[in-house]
Design an enzyme around this catalytic site. Structure first.
Site, short mmCIF file in Angstrom:
data_model
loop_
_atom_site.label_atom_id
_atom_site.label_comp_id
_atom_site.label_asym_id
_atom_site.label_seq_id
_atom_site.Cartn_x
_atom_site.Cartn_y
_atom_site.Cartn_z
N HIS A 260 0.83 -1.20 0.00
CA HIS A 260 0.00 0.00 0.00
C HIS A 260 0.87 1.26 0.00
O HIS A 260 0.71 2.15 -0.84
CB HIS A 260 -0.91 -0.03 1.23
CG HIS A 260 -1.81 1.15 1.37
ND1 HIS A 260 -3.14 1.11 1.02
CD2 HIS A 260 -1.59 2.40 1.83
CE1 HIS A 260 -3.70 2.29 1.25
NE2 HIS A 260 -2.77 3.10 1.74
N GLU A 261 1.81 1.32 0.94
CA GLU A 261 2.64 2.51 1.05
C GLU A 261 3.59 2.64 -0.14
O GLU A 261 4.00 3.74 -0.50
CB GLU A 261 3.41 2.50 2.37
CG GLU A 261 2.53 2.46 3.62
CD GLU A 261 1.49 3.57 3.69
OE1 GLU A 261 1.69 4.63 3.05
OE2 GLU A 261 0.46 3.38 4.37
N GLU A 290 -4.31 7.96 -2.96
CA GLU A 290 -4.85 6.70 -2.45
C GLU A 290 -5.17 5.73 -3.58
O GLU A 290 -5.07 4.51 -3.40
CB GLU A 290 -6.10 6.97 -1.61
CG GLU A 290 -6.50 5.83 -0.70
CD GLU A 290 -5.47 5.51 0.37
OE1 GLU A 290 -5.51 4.38 0.91
OE2 GLU A 290 -4.61 6.37 0.68
#
Length: 496
Positions: A260-261, A290
């Site tokens: 995700h990061e 996002e």
């Protein structure tokens, strides 16, 4: 006019640099700073925020903007993008006193370590005072702009420019109407994921996370990964990318958190170098940011093509846990739908309801429809209503996220907006690269990386988020592809 443009660039380069330094100090506070340094760090961050604000609202910036005739600039050019963005930033910031900006930054920096302690002890009462201070400062911020039909619009605009509360509500109502019955249909499916819980030695997890980030791709010597309480991505430039994760010895959650990061970090990493030191040299919005993190976490990281490629390696790293677990069983386990307490650990289907809950609570906070001391109870009621989950304590409820401690009120909706956009972007990438999944199955991530660079990252912040998405996928935000994707993946009927 050329001289005015050069002067504006120089001023905004300095202003952007101050913001980068503030991000670096915040990263240090949440990863490496000795706990007792909180007071010093809060003062430092507040000072930088105040100086940056003063530079932005300097009357000279207004004079330079007035001297530049936008009509003579190529609207596609970096210069036109910088002028558009600076004018928008200036027009909003000039209404806010520098002292208030400093107070907001100081209160957020001071609240964060209190939140960490409150979460550790599961004591919302410990955090109530700092939260009241952050909310009071946001109300003062809203008042700077005069009477508003929807005060929350001003906070939302800070994170998703030009987006309105009413539009988000419409999108989320469409999603909620589909997610609630889908969750009810899927929640009792018998999926065995017991093998995902046990003992996964931390040293192997750390090494694996670095391996995945290197596999996905980046320039050498430009990234680092550190542990923190609440994962985030930061850095001080396109060659200084810092992502974080949170390790759990009894599960593999950190692997997906790192994916995700990575998406956040890659967005900043692939900004064109020529604009990297200007305000246009960053992501267009929190929602688009996002979209990148959710794309890598879910559409890549939870996909069968990825695991056909990478699962043998995972079994090699954790043989005791996974040696006898077949790929199909593993894939079903990591995609199990089960309503749970924690947003950042939620599956793809229930995740949206976590975000909708927070979006609705934030509006109640800003509009005075809930007493702050009653937030734990209101949170628990919504968790029961939306997900049928009982909240056992504050740490697993209202205290689980860092955002309100950091003063980021108005932020939460961007998580779901970005998730919606991630599917639109993924499907356009598949249209342009028909064998994209086959490439991923062969371990080729460069194709996707380059497509994102050419179609999303290339624009930086030159255009509005709406226009950036339109240029990438040919349309504005639309929840229908996201909902159809969930139904296809999880075996539910898809509307014609």
């Amino acid at each position: 006019m050329a001289d005015a443009l050069d002067q504006l660039k120089a001023r905004m380069t300095d202003q952007h640099g101050l913001a980068d330094i503030a991000y670096f100090l915040a990263w240090d506070q949440r990863t490496m700073m000795p706990p007792a340094g909180t007071g010093h760090r809060a003062q430092h961050i507040a000072l930088l925020q105040r100086i940056g604000h003063e530079k932005l609202v300097d009357p000279e910036v207004g004079r330079l903007l007035g001297e530049i005739d936008e009509a003579t600039l190529d609207p596609e050019s970096d210069e036109a993008g910088l002028v558009r963005l600076t004018r928008r930033m200036y027009d909003k910031a000039v209404q806010v006193p520098a002292e208030l900006r400093g107070e907001m930054a100081l209160a957020a920096a001071e609240a964060n370590p209190v939140w960490v302690k409150a979460k550790e002890t599961s004591d919302f009462g410990l955090f109530l005072g700092p939260l009241e201070r952050n909310v009071e400062l946001r109300h003062r911020y809203i008042e700077c702009f005069g009477p508003q039909e929807e005060p929350y619009d001003l906070l939302l605009d800070d994170f998703e420019p030009e987006m309105k509360t009413a539009e988000v509500t419409r999108i989320f109502d469409e999603i909620k109407a589909e997610l609630v019955p889908l969750i009810a249909e899927l929640r009792d499916r018998d999926v065995d994921d017991s093998f995902l819980f046990g003992r996964f030695p931390l040293d192997r997890q750390v090494a694996l996370d670095h391996e995945v980030v290197d596999l996905f791709g980046h320039r050498p010597d430009t990234w680092r990964i550190d542990p923190t309480e609440h994962p985030f991505a930061s850095g001080a430039g396109i060659d200084d990318i810092r992502i974080t994760t949170h390790y759990y010895e009894d599960s593999l959650k950190s692997l997906f958190s790192t994916m995700h990061e990575y998406g956040h970090g890659l967005y900043e990493h692939q900004i064109p170098r020529r604009i990297a030191n200007l305000p246009i040299g960053t992501g267009a919005s929190l929602g688009l940011h996002e979209s990148q993190s959710r794309l890598w976490e879910n559409l890549v990281g939870r996909s069968m093509p990825f695991w056909r490629f990478f699962y043998p390696r995972l079994q090699e790293v954790f043989p005791d846990q996974l040696r006898n677990v077949e790929l199909e069983r593993f894939y079903a386990g990591i995609n199990r739908v089960e309503p749970s307490l924690i947003r950042i650990r939620a599956d793809e289907v229930t995740y949206g309801m976590h975000v909708i809950l927070r979006f609705e609570l934030e509006q109640d906070i800003v509009n005075g429809r809930v007493e702050l001391r009653d937030l734990p109870q209101r949170w628990a009621e919504k968790m029961d209503e939306y997900l049928g989950v009982e909240v056992p304590d504050d740490a697993n409820g209202v205290l689980q996220d860092t955002h309100w401690a950091s003063g980021l009120i108005g932020y939460f909706s961007t998580y779901l907006l970005g998730t919606v956009m991630s599917v639109q972007i993924w499907e356009k990438a598949q249209d342009d690269v028909p064998d994209l999944e086959e490439r991923i199955e062969r371990g080729d991530f460069a194709t996707l990386r380059e497509w994102l660079a050419d179609n999303v990252h290339v624009h930086g912040r030159k255009f509005t988020p709406r226009e950036t998405l339109r240029r990438a996928v040919g349309s504005t935000i639309d929840a229908k592809p996201y909902l159809a994707y969930l139904k296809r993946k999880y075996g539910a009927p898809v509307a014609a």
